[in-house]
Every structure is written in structure tokens, then in C-alpha cells.
Design an enzyme around this catalytic site. Structure first.
Site, PDB file in Angstrom:
ATOM      1  N   CYS A   9       0.891  -1.052  -0.051  1.00  0.00           N
ATOM      2  CA  CYS A   9      -0.082  -0.051  -0.009  1.00  0.00           C
ATOM      3  C   CYS A   9       0.854   1.412   0.140  1.00  0.00           C
ATOM      4  CB  CYS A   9      -1.151   0.039   1.149  1.00  0.00           C
ATOM      5  SG  CYS A   9      -0.253   0.028   2.835  1.00  0.00           S
ATOM      6  N   ASN A  12       2.391   1.524   4.123  1.00  0.00           N
ATOM      7  CA  ASN A  12       2.711  -0.073   4.929  1.00  0.00           C
ATOM      8  C   ASN A  12       2.323   0.197   6.559  1.00  0.00           C
ATOM      9  OD1 ASN A  12       5.536  -1.995   5.618  1.00  0.00           O
ATOM     10  ND2 ASN A  12       3.465  -2.786   5.096  1.00  0.00           N
ATOM     11  N   CYS A  14      -1.189   0.824   7.373  1.00  0.00           N
ATOM     12  CA  CYS A  14      -2.769   0.602   7.624  1.00  0.00           C
ATOM     13  C   CYS A  14      -3.204  -0.664   6.782  1.00  0.00           C
ATOM     14  CB  CYS A  14      -3.410   1.594   7.229  1.00  0.00           C
ATOM     15  SG  CYS A  14      -3.228   3.065   8.282  1.00  0.00           S
ATOM     16  N   ARG A  15      -3.121  -0.474   5.488  1.00  0.00           N
ATOM     17  CA  ARG A  15      -3.759  -1.518   4.620  1.00  0.00           C
ATOM     18  C   ARG A  15      -3.026  -2.899   4.508  1.00  0.00           C
ATOM     19  NH1 ARG A  15      -5.056   2.261  -0.070  1.00  0.00           N
ATOM     20  NH2 ARG A  15      -3.275   3.166   0.632  1.00  0.00           N
ATOM     21  N   SER A  16      -1.708  -2.777   3.974  1.00  0.00           N
ATOM     22  CA  SER A  16      -0.809  -3.802   3.638  1.00  0.00           C
ATOM     23  C   SER A  16      -0.461  -4.782   4.912  1.00  0.00           C
ATOM     24  CB  SER A  16       0.208  -3.505   2.699  1.00  0.00           C
ATOM     25  OG  SER A  16       1.204  -2.699   3.259  1.00  0.00           O
ATOM     26  N   ASP A 127      -7.959   4.027   1.215  1.00  0.00           N
ATOM     27  CA  ASP A 127      -6.940   4.277   1.909  1.00  0.00           C
ATOM     28  C   ASP A 127      -7.556   4.935   3.484  1.00  0.00           C
ATOM     29  OD1 ASP A 127      -5.057   5.919   3.554  1.00  0.00           O
ATOM     30  OD2 ASP A 127      -4.190   6.764   2.063  1.00  0.00           O
TER      31      ASP A 127
HETATM   32  P1  4NP Z   1      -1.706   2.857   4.111  1.00  0.00           P
HETATM   33  O1  4NP Z   1      -2.263   4.110   4.764  1.00  0.00           O
HETATM   34  O2  4NP Z   1      -1.173   3.119   2.631  1.00  0.00           O
HETATM   35  O3  4NP Z   1      -2.791   2.039   4.215  1.00  0.00           O
HETATM   36  O4  4NP Z   1      -0.319   2.316   5.096  1.00  0.00           O
HETATM   37  C1  4NP Z   1      -1.449   5.333   4.764  1.00  0.00           C
HETATM   38  C2  4NP Z   1      -0.592   5.561   5.655  1.00  0.00           C
HETATM   39  C3  4NP Z   1       0.236   6.965   5.642  1.00  0.00           C
HETATM   40  C4  4NP Z   1      -0.006   7.858   4.836  1.00  0.00           C
HETATM   41  C5  4NP Z   1      -1.210   7.595   3.959  1.00  0.00           C
HETATM   42  C6  4NP Z   1      -1.890   6.434   3.754  1.00  0.00           C
HETATM   43  N1  4NP Z   1       0.549   8.824   4.900  1.00  0.00           N
HETATM   44  O5  4NP Z   1       0.091  10.041   3.945  1.00  0.00           O
HETATM   45  O6  4NP Z   1       1.386   9.191   5.617  1.00  0.00           O
END
Ligand code: 4NP
Length: 160
Positions: A9, A12, A14-16, A127
Site C-alpha cells: 500500500c 505500509n 494500515c492496509r498492507s 486508504d
Molecule cells: P496505508 O495508509 O497506505 O494503508 O498504510 C496510509 C498511511 C500513511 C499515509 C497515507 C496512507 N501518509 O500519508 O502518511
């Protein structure tokens, strides 16, 4: 033959990492942990070394998943080390595709939506970072459904 799966994702956190753990539990439930291994990474390295987002850890824990992954950025060598690279949304797809060392290795990239159960209203895993609690629950719902189908796909591909 061993099959190595990498979930990707943006951050790294939240989702993945949630996909990685949900998939690992599904694999263990079938006693296949010796043949199917899993990891996760992000296209953005700003959270490298961090534990998963506390909101995601909490929502996952409520469903029995303990997220222990430490964030890392995807690297070119991941295209050699893994058999499938599974992305959460189209931004991830484009970023990972850009990083692929060759067209052949780019064939390892899949979208998680390919494994969504029939009738799913979504076309990607959204997201949740700027969302409320429901955003995290939605991600877990989508991942639980798709991890099961991904595993079935891997098993049937192996049998062919
Ligand atoms: P992820 O979520 O891609 O599911 O881990 C996010 C984590 C951090 C950010 C965006 C999405 N960020 O902008 O820092």
C-alpha cells in the site's frame, strides 16, 4: 513449491500490514504456512521502521489479528524475492509498476480487487488514513473477503 506473497500500500502502516496478517492467519488455518509465506511494504518510505497505525492495530485486534509488522519501503529486489505483489489501489499499482525492473517482472503485480468476492461495491481497498473508525472496518471487511479468495486462487493455480 514455495509461494511468496507481498502486499503493498502507500504507507505500509494500515492496509498492507493488515492484509499480511489476515492472509497469514488464513494460510495457517489451512496448515499451509510452510509453503506460502507473506510480507508487506509501502511505496512511500516516510513511516519506515514504525509499527502499524494504532487505529488499525486496534481494529484488527478486535477481530483477533495482532499486527507486529514494522513498516518498510518496497525495493526493486522484491520483484525477484516474491512470486506475487498485490497492491491495494491504482496509485499503488502505478507506483509499483514504475519500479518494476522488467516487463516480465511487472507481471507479478496484481490488484487486491481481483480477489474481491462477487458483488463487492468497491473497486479498490480505500486508504483509511484520513478516515474515521468505519474506514478501518471497511478495509478489514474487504481484506478478510479477498484474502480467502486469494488463497483459493493460489491453491488452484498450484494444482494445475
Ligand atoms: P496505508 O495508509 O497506505 O494503508 O498504510 C496510509 C498511511 C500513511 C499515509 C497515507 C496512507 N501518509 O500519508 O502518511
Amino acid at each position: 513449491m514455495k509461494q511468496r506473497i507481498l502486499f503493498v500500500c502507500l504507507g505500509n502502516i494500515c492496509r498492507s500490514p493488515a492484509a499480511e496478517e489476515i492472509f497469514r492467519v488464513a494460510v495457517a488455518r489451512r496448515g499451509m504456512q510452510a509453503t506460502i509465506t507473506t510480507d508487506s511494504a509501502g511505496t512511500y518510505g516516510g513511516h519506515a521502521g514504525e509499527r502499524s497505525d494504532a487505529r488499525m492495530r486496534r481494529a484488527a485486534a478486535a477481530r483477533g489479528y495482532e499486527l507486529t509488522h514494522l513498516a518498510r519501503r518496497i525495493r526493486e529486489e522484491d520483484f525477484e524475492r516474491f512470486d506475487r505483489i498485490i497492491v491495494m489501489d491504482e496509485y499503488n499499482y502505478e507506483d509499483v509498476h514504475r519500479l518494476a525492473p522488467s516487463r516480465e517482472l511487472a507481471n507479478k503485480i496484481f490488484r487486491m480487487r481481483e480477489f474481491f468476492p462477487e458483488g463487492t461495491r468497491y473497486t479498490y481497498v480505500p486508504d483509511p488514513y484520513y478516515e474515521g473508525h468505519e474506514g478501518f472496518e471497511l478495509v478489514l471487511d474487504l481484506l478478510e473477503g479477498s484474502c480467502e479468495r486469494l488463497l483459493e486462487d493460489l491453491i488452484s493455480t498450484k494444482e494445475q
